[in-house]
Design a protein around this motif. Structure first.
Motif: not given
Length: 163
Positions: A1-15
């Motif tokens: 089952m998945g577990q979401s990381p902190s939303s502060s780690s989200y990006n749209s620049n392939n990082d």
């Protein structure tokens, strides 16, 4: 089952790794890169199957890359002699069964036990069935591509007609 990381780690620049959260990250039965995270929590590897566990429940995809899975999906890694694509096709066909066991009123979901207890029946000649269904998938994709090209040609002809 998945577990979401902190939303502060989200990006749209392939990082980092692509983050697969749900059906928006699935296109034509394959995972796609839309959002990335540089703090991955749970990892899914290529050739795993991804199953949505939150509304809508039961959408299945083949994972083609290393990804982080959020809490809207689970990863299924085949450790049996059964071909992974047979499991994919069975999950795709039996997607209606998830409707019978999902819970919740506004946003339905299933849990890990629901996934672990889900049974897939065996059929005669699994290899042949997978090969046949794979060829049908190719025909469907070709038909969709052809349809798309016809629409583009029509738009071009209309644009030339009304100049």
């Amino acid at each position: 089952m998945g577990q979401s990381p902190s939303s502060s780690s989200y990006n749209s620049n392939n990082d980092g790794l692509p983050l697969i959260q749900g059906n928006l990250d699935i296109l034509d039965g394959i995972t796609i890169s839309r959002i990335y995270t540089n703090e991955p929590t749970k990892i899914s590897l290529p050739k795993d199957l991804i199953l949505t566990v939150r509304a809508p429940v039961g959408i299945v995809a083949e994972n083609k890359m290393k990804v982080c899975i959020g809490r809207g999906v689970c990863a299924l890694r085949n450790k049996s002699a059964m071909p992974t694509m047979y499991i994919y096709y069975a999950l795709d066909y039996f997607s209606y069964k998830w409707k019978q066991i999902e819970q919740g009123s506004t946003f339905t979901s299933i849990n890990g036990d629901d996934v672990k207890n889900f049974t897939i029946p065996l059929v005669d000649d699994v290899e042949y069935s997978c090969a046949l269904l794979s060829k049908v998938d190719v025909l469907i994709k070709c038909s969709i591509d052809l349809h798309s090209n016809y629409i583009k040609q029509k738009q071009y002809l209309l644009s030339q007609l009304f100049i």
